[in-house]
Design a protein around this motif. Structure first.
Motif, mmCIF file in Angstrom:
data_model
loop_
_atom_site.group_PDB
_atom_site.id
_atom_site.type_symbol
_atom_site.label_atom_id
_atom_site.label_comp_id
_atom_site.label_asym_id
_atom_site.label_seq_id
_atom_site.Cartn_x
_atom_site.Cartn_y
_atom_site.Cartn_z
ATOM 1 N N SER A 1 0.813 -1.215 0.000
ATOM 2 C CA SER A 1 0.000 0.000 0.000
ATOM 3 C C SER A 1 0.846 1.265 0.000
ATOM 4 C CB SER A 1 -0.919 0.025 1.228
ATOM 5 O OG SER A 1 -1.813 -1.062 1.229
ATOM 6 N N GLU B 1 4.676 5.940 -1.927
ATOM 7 C CA GLU B 1 4.107 7.067 -1.191
ATOM 8 C C GLU B 1 5.246 7.984 -0.766
ATOM 9 O OE1 GLU B 1 3.154 9.213 2.333
ATOM 10 O OE2 GLU B 1 4.422 7.432 2.305
ATOM 11 N N TYR C 1 -7.252 -1.967 -5.072
ATOM 12 C CA TYR C 1 -8.557 -1.817 -4.419
ATOM 13 C C TYR C 1 -8.761 -0.435 -3.818
ATOM 14 C CZ TYR C 1 -8.742 -6.879 -4.852
ATOM 15 O OH TYR C 1 -8.741 -8.164 -5.347
ATOM 16 N N GLN C 2 -7.866 0.489 -4.106
ATOM 17 C CA GLN C 2 -8.037 1.840 -3.591
ATOM 18 C C GLN C 2 -9.191 2.541 -4.301
ATOM 19 O OE1 GLN C 2 -4.157 3.692 -3.771
ATOM 20 N NE2 GLN C 2 -3.257 2.232 -2.332
ATOM 21 N N SER C 3 -9.773 3.535 -3.614
ATOM 22 C CA SER C 3 -10.941 4.284 -4.105
ATOM 23 C C SER C 3 -12.174 3.396 -4.230
ATOM 24 C CB SER C 3 -10.634 4.947 -5.457
ATOM 25 O OG SER C 3 -9.537 5.832 -5.341
ATOM 26 N N GLN C 4 -12.232 2.340 -3.416
ATOM 27 C CA GLN C 4 -13.399 1.455 -3.388
ATOM 28 C C GLN C 4 -13.992 1.367 -1.971
ATOM 29 O OE1 GLN C 4 -12.852 -2.347 -5.408
ATOM 30 N NE2 GLN C 4 -11.382 -1.445 -6.844
ATOM 31 N N ASN C 5 -13.732 2.384 -1.152
ATOM 32 C CA ASN C 5 -14.319 2.527 0.185
ATOM 33 C C ASN C 5 -13.783 1.527 1.214
ATOM 34 O OD1 ASN C 5 -16.035 4.724 -0.518
ATOM 35 N ND2 ASN C 5 -17.466 3.275 -1.454
ATOM 36 N N THR D 1 -12.285 3.708 3.981
ATOM 37 C CA THR D 1 -13.392 4.316 4.726
ATOM 38 C C THR D 1 -13.971 3.326 5.717
ATOM 39 O OG1 THR D 1 -13.930 5.768 2.868
ATOM 40 C CG2 THR D 1 -15.648 5.417 4.527
ATOM 41 N N PRO E 1 -4.763 12.247 -0.781
ATOM 42 C CA PRO E 1 -5.964 11.392 -0.733
ATOM 43 C C PRO E 1 -6.295 10.914 0.676
ATOM 44 C CG PRO E 1 -4.608 10.791 -2.612
ATOM 45 C CD PRO E 1 -3.802 11.761 -1.795
ATOM 46 N N SER E 2 -5.270 10.565 1.464
ATOM 47 C CA SER E 2 -5.551 10.105 2.822
ATOM 48 C C SER E 2 -6.095 11.252 3.670
ATOM 49 C CB SER E 2 -4.302 9.497 3.465
ATOM 50 O OG SER E 2 -3.292 10.461 3.653
ATOM 51 N N LEU F 1 -9.716 11.706 2.889
ATOM 52 C CA LEU F 1 -10.492 10.644 3.540
ATOM 53 C C LEU F 1 -10.719 10.982 5.002
ATOM 54 C CD1 LEU F 1 -11.736 7.809 3.895
ATOM 55 C CD2 LEU F 1 -9.405 6.915 4.141
ATOM 56 N N ARG G 1 -13.391 13.594 5.463
ATOM 57 C CA ARG G 1 -14.755 13.061 5.283
ATOM 58 C C ARG G 1 -15.219 12.308 6.528
ATOM 59 N NH1 ARG G 1 -12.761 11.505 0.185
ATOM 60 N NH2 ARG G 1 -12.747 9.304 0.791
#
Length: 220
Positions: free
Chosen positions: A22, A26, A133-137, A140, A164-165, A168, A171
């Motif tokens: 992951s 980064e 699998y990122q941006s698939q909740n 979250t 992006p983190s 998140l 939100r």
């Protein structure tokens, strides 16, 4: 809704693999390890160290399909001794290889801008989702589960290592405390804070106390 649960000890390697994959590329870990070959060779040792600590004294959450993982623990309320700090540095130097100085700089920077003795809280240390699998909740769902388990009693602290983190976290109800730089030339990161969700007076008190206490440490 994603099903999230506490990881079992026999899922140790799976959690290490999720986090290692992951965070590859980064900005923080690109600064520490400098290239993919070095990251692939050394970073898994760092992730194994962190996951081992989380299983021992904290929480390790994973989704049912093993696409994401989150590490966290209740922050220590007692002052660490010089012996404990020296022992940790020795361990980090052993696993950091030729990148040990930057690994230690990162850990010391994180501790400096995380005055964890002042307000008892739960520290969300790392959360990662496999790139495919990122941006698939999934992320979250991991944090929503952590909120349900921890945030009724404790504020939650973390560090956003990418835009992006950070979005998140926003939100999910986190607010930015301040930006801080890793060492003198490392990347700029953001510390984040979610006050206790079900206790308005503690929410207000912990937020005011923490932000006032943090002002002198704010990075330029």
């Amino acid at each position: 809704m994603e099903k999230i649960y506490k990881a079992r000890p026999d899922q140790f390697d799976t959690v290490v693999d999720i986090l290692a994959r992951s965070f590859k590329g980064e900005k923080l870990f690109s600064w520490i390890y400098r290239d993919d070959e070095t990251y692939d060779r050394l970073a898994p040792k760092y992730w194994r160290y962190l996951v081992d600590c989380a299983f021992a004294v904290g929480n390790v959450y994973i989704d049912e399909q093993q696409r994401g993982a989150l590490l966290g623990q209740l922050a220590h309320t007692e002052q660490r001794t010089e012996e404990q700090e020296a022992e940790e540095e020795e361990e980090l130097r052993a696993i950091g290889g030729e990148c040990a100085d930057r690994v230690i700089t990162w850990v010391k920077s994180s501790l400096r801008y995380h005055p964890m003795m002042e307000v008892p809280h739960w520290h969300a240390t790392y959360s990662g989702v496999l790139p495919e699998y990122q941006s698939q909740n999934v992320g979250t769902a991991l944090f929503q589960h952590a909120f349900e388990q921890q945030n009724a009693e404790y504020p939650i602290y973390g560090e956003a290592t990418s835009e992006p983190s950070f979005l998140l976290y926003q939100r999910l109800g986190f607010s930015k405390l301040y930006d801080f730089r890793v060492g003198e030339e490392g990347p700029l990161l953001r510390s984040i804070w979610a006050p206790v969700s079900q206790n308005e007076s503690l929410l207000r008190g912990s937020w005011i106390h923490y932000t006032e206490m943090a002002k002198p440490l704010a990075a330029p």
